[in-house]
Design an enzyme around this catalytic site. Structure first.
Site, PDB file in Angstrom:
ATOM      1  N   THR A 102     -43.060 -16.731 -35.938  1.00  0.00           N
ATOM      2  CA  THR A 102     -44.479 -16.383 -35.785  1.00  0.00           C
ATOM      3  C   THR A 102     -45.403 -17.512 -36.229  1.00  0.00           C
ATOM      4  O   THR A 102     -46.625 -17.369 -36.169  1.00  0.00           O
ATOM      5  CB  THR A 102     -44.788 -15.130 -36.631  1.00  0.00           C
ATOM      6  OG1 THR A 102     -44.305 -15.365 -37.964  1.00  0.00           O
ATOM      7  CG2 THR A 102     -44.107 -13.904 -36.077  1.00  0.00           C
ATOM      8  N   GLU A 103     -44.819 -18.614 -36.684  1.00  0.00           N
ATOM      9  CA  GLU A 103     -45.628 -19.670 -37.307  1.00  0.00           C
ATOM     10  C   GLU A 103     -46.813 -20.113 -36.466  1.00  0.00           C
ATOM     11  O   GLU A 103     -47.925 -20.239 -36.975  1.00  0.00           O
ATOM     12  CB  GLU A 103     -44.739 -20.891 -37.641  1.00  0.00           C
ATOM     13  CG  GLU A 103     -43.843 -20.697 -38.849  1.00  0.00           C
ATOM     14  CD  GLU A 103     -42.516 -20.010 -38.544  1.00  0.00           C
ATOM     15  OE1 GLU A 103     -42.365 -19.423 -37.451  1.00  0.00           O
ATOM     16  OE2 GLU A 103     -41.633 -20.058 -39.417  1.00  0.00           O
TER      17      GLU A 103
END
Ligand code: COA
Length: 260
Positions: free
Chosen positions: A135-136
């Site tokens: 999800t960075e």
């Protein structure tokens, strides 16, 4: 060592290491990184422990890096930022090259760095319905430290899709891309983990760590470049105490001394 962020249980030859910060879904801060590194490092020299199971207390395996901790790093100097990042990189490497095989018991969610722990482990098994995701990018950052382990497991094609979108995906997809080895109903998760552990306990303890080193050394290299190394490994290990015992036990139709 008094542990604030982990719980460690010993059961015969198995050490179960639990991330234990359920209120924030086992997100890791500096203290958890330090504790996990130290525990895994110390276990290296405990001969009685032959397999490590890594799991998470509460509703999720691990929500990745603690976002409050990362946000606070804006107030740190560049040197401090590099030091913290290095400590986290060292943690993933400690998991990856642990001479004791690591089975990850994954449930609920494994996001960001949580997916990194999964990728760095040897045999990750997850409950159906577990959410995974790099999800960075959705947080404006990148999955930098975990990328070698993840790309090693899922390859460039899936990494391009999953790193660039940051989308969440479920356990079945995680099996398809090669991030985990199995997706099973949550009620079966512990039994499946125990079966993986039982298979690992049939292997010679030294042979297991040598097999891990072999994969690290040989992966992605040309046959010509690794042939000398592979020749040396088998020449040494077939005459080792374990190698001789393993082959003798097979021929004598009995279990080798390490098998429970
Ligand atoms: N860092 C810090 N805190 C986190 C966190 C993280 N990575 N992930 C979850 N938390 C906190 C939440 O802020 C919340 O705190 P609150 O109770 O004070 O509001 C608490 O953990 C519970 O989270 P919640 O979202 O309510 O739980 P959930 O069970 O519905 O969902 C997750 C769990 C893991 C799916 C969800 O929290 C999530 O998506 N977290 C973000 C994970 C992420 O993107 N990590 C990448 C880091 S690089």
């Amino acid at each position: 060592m008094r542990l604030e962020r982990l719980e460690v249980e010993f059961q015969g030859p198995v050490a179960r290491v639990w991330l234990n910060r359920p209120d924030v879904r086992n997100a890791f801060d500096g203290l958890m990184v330090t504790e996990l590194r130290k525990v895994l490092f110390d276990l290296r020299t405990v001969d009685a422990v032959r397999v490590v199971v890594l799991g998470g207390r509460g509703p999720a395996f691990c929500a990745g890096a603690d976002l409050e901790w990362m946000q606070a790093m804006a107030g740190f100097t560049r040197e401090e930022n590099l030091r913290e990042a290095q400590a986290l990189a060292d943690l993933f490497f400690t998991v990856y090259e642990s001479p004791k095989p690591i089975v990850a018991r994954v449930h609920g969610a494994a996001l960001g760095g949580g997916c990194g722990l999964v990728a760095a482990s040897d045999i990750p098994v997850a409950a159906l319905g577990t959410h995974f995701g790099f999800t960075e990018v959705r947080l404006g950052i990148v999955p930098a430290l975990i990328s070698p382990y993840v790309i090693g497991k899922i390859g460039e094609s899936a990494a391009r899709e999953l790193f660039l979108t940051g989308e969440r995906f479920e356990a079945v997809r995680a099996v398809e891309v090669g991030l985990i080895r199995a997706a099973v109903p949550e009620e079966d998760l512990d039994a499946v983990v125990d079966r993986r552990v039982a298979e690992l306990l049939k292997a010679g303890p030294r042979a297991v760590s040598e097999a891990k080193a072999l994969i690290r050394e040989v992966g992605w290299r040309r046959v010509e470049d690794v042939q000398r190394y592979t020749v040396e490994r088998i020449a040494e290990l077939r005459i080792s105490t374990e190698g001789q015992e393993g082959m003798r036990a097979f021929l004598e139709k009995r279990k080798p001394y390490w098998e429970p």
